[in-house]
Design a protein around this motif. Structure first.
Motif, mmCIF file in Angstrom:
data_model
loop_
_atom_site.group_PDB
_atom_site.id
_atom_site.type_symbol
_atom_site.label_atom_id
_atom_site.label_comp_id
_atom_site.label_asym_id
_atom_site.label_seq_id
_atom_site.Cartn_x
_atom_site.Cartn_y
_atom_site.Cartn_z
ATOM 1 N N LYS A 140 0.683 -1.113 -0.090
ATOM 2 C CA LYS A 140 0.005 -0.040 -0.019
ATOM 3 C C LYS A 140 0.778 1.210 0.003
ATOM 4 N N GLY A 141 0.558 2.202 -1.080
ATOM 5 C CA GLY A 141 1.244 3.495 -1.109
ATOM 6 C C GLY A 141 2.696 3.228 -1.574
ATOM 7 N N GLY A 142 2.840 2.111 -2.134
ATOM 8 C CA GLY A 142 4.364 1.925 -2.839
ATOM 9 C C GLY A 142 4.365 2.742 -4.224
ATOM 10 N N SER A 143 5.462 2.188 -4.960
ATOM 11 C CA SER A 143 5.681 2.840 -6.394
ATOM 12 C C SER A 143 5.055 1.746 -7.140
ATOM 13 N N PHE A 144 4.438 2.235 -8.258
ATOM 14 C CA PHE A 144 3.888 1.470 -9.425
ATOM 15 C C PHE A 144 4.644 0.881 -10.352
ATOM 16 N N ASN A 145 4.917 -0.408 -10.700
ATOM 17 C CA ASN A 145 5.689 -1.078 -11.529
ATOM 18 C C ASN A 145 4.759 -1.215 -12.831
#
Length: 252
Positions: free
Chosen positions: A234-239
């Motif tokens: 959650k709230g991470g960077s989108f790959n």
């Protein structure tokens, strides 16, 4: 047929059996009761017996499950990687991960054992028929029997189904770093057999980071990676490549 108390093929030393299974093998109720009364058998849990004198260790429990179940019951996931010496970053001294398509028997964690058995059902992870084609379960010999151990390729995909609920993103990444010698041929079969979309996306994400020699022989487009975005962190960077969110530290 040998008398029950002498038939070590039916109930080997260091293994166990349920009353239900023994009855299904043609043993009479009175024979089991007499063996218990005469202390030729001992009770390990309700409806579970073993021969006295030789302790039933976790390997014996696995061999017993393999003998009694109609489906493969094996050590997989993080525990299998530990058995292969590939899980240095995970503390597993007190847990054994067991995988099978059937539910866990109610008596399993009622045994007096120094380890906890953590049961995982495989129905949502593997296509059973395709998995057999991978020849990915190795019998490990035990006195009068054997137990099954998943290959590193299979075990790592199973481990990825537990990210991040049980295994952290960082732990999965560290393990991939050590997976230098995986078989691309076995991975190909397993990736086709695997039904867990997120595990397959994570697999290629981590594989891309380390570019082991086997990575060049696998094309992500050849496998069903599903559709749409999936959130891992959650709230991470989108790959963009695999449509998953990952920790910011892994976004480069």
């Amino acid at each position: 047929m040998l008398p029950l108390t002498e038939n070590t093929e039916l109930l080997p030393y260091g293994q166990l059996a349920t009353r239900q299974w023994l009855l299904a093998q043609g043993v009479e109720v009175y024979q089991i009761d007499n063996a218990l009364k005469s202390k030729k058998f001992e009770s390990l849990a309700r409806g579970v017996v073993a021969r006295p004198g030789v302790p039933v260790e976790w390997q014996g429990v696995l061999a017993s499950l393999y003998r009694m179940f109609e489906c493969p019951v094996y050590v997989g996931g993080a525990s299998a990687l530990a058995q292969h010496g590939l899980a240095h970053y995970i503390q597993l001294q007190t847990v054994i991960d067991i995988y099978a398509s059937q539910p866990a028997p109610s008596w399993l964690n009622k045994l007096s054992c120094s380890l906890e058995f953590r049961w995982h059902t495989t129905v949502q992870i593997w296509d059973a028929e395709k998995l057999l084609a991978a020849n990915s379960l190795k019998p490990v010999p035990l006195h009068q029997g054997c137990w099954l151990l998943a290959s590193p390729e299979q075990a790592y995909l199973e481990l990825l189904t537990k990210v991040p609920s049980v295994i952290s993103f960082e732990q999965a990444d560290n393990i991939m770093q050590s997976l230098v010698n995986l078989s691309p041929r076995r991975l190909d079969v397993l990736l086709h057999a695997c039904k867990h979309v997120l595990a397959k996306r994570l697999f290629f994400f981590f594989a891309d980071r380390y570019q082991h020699a086997w990575r060049n022989k696998l094309e992500p487009e050849s496998y069903d990676l599903g559709a749409g975005k999936r959130s891992v962190i959650k709230g991470g960077s989108f790959n963009k490549a695999y449509q998953i969110t990952v920790p910011e530290a892994f976004s480069g």
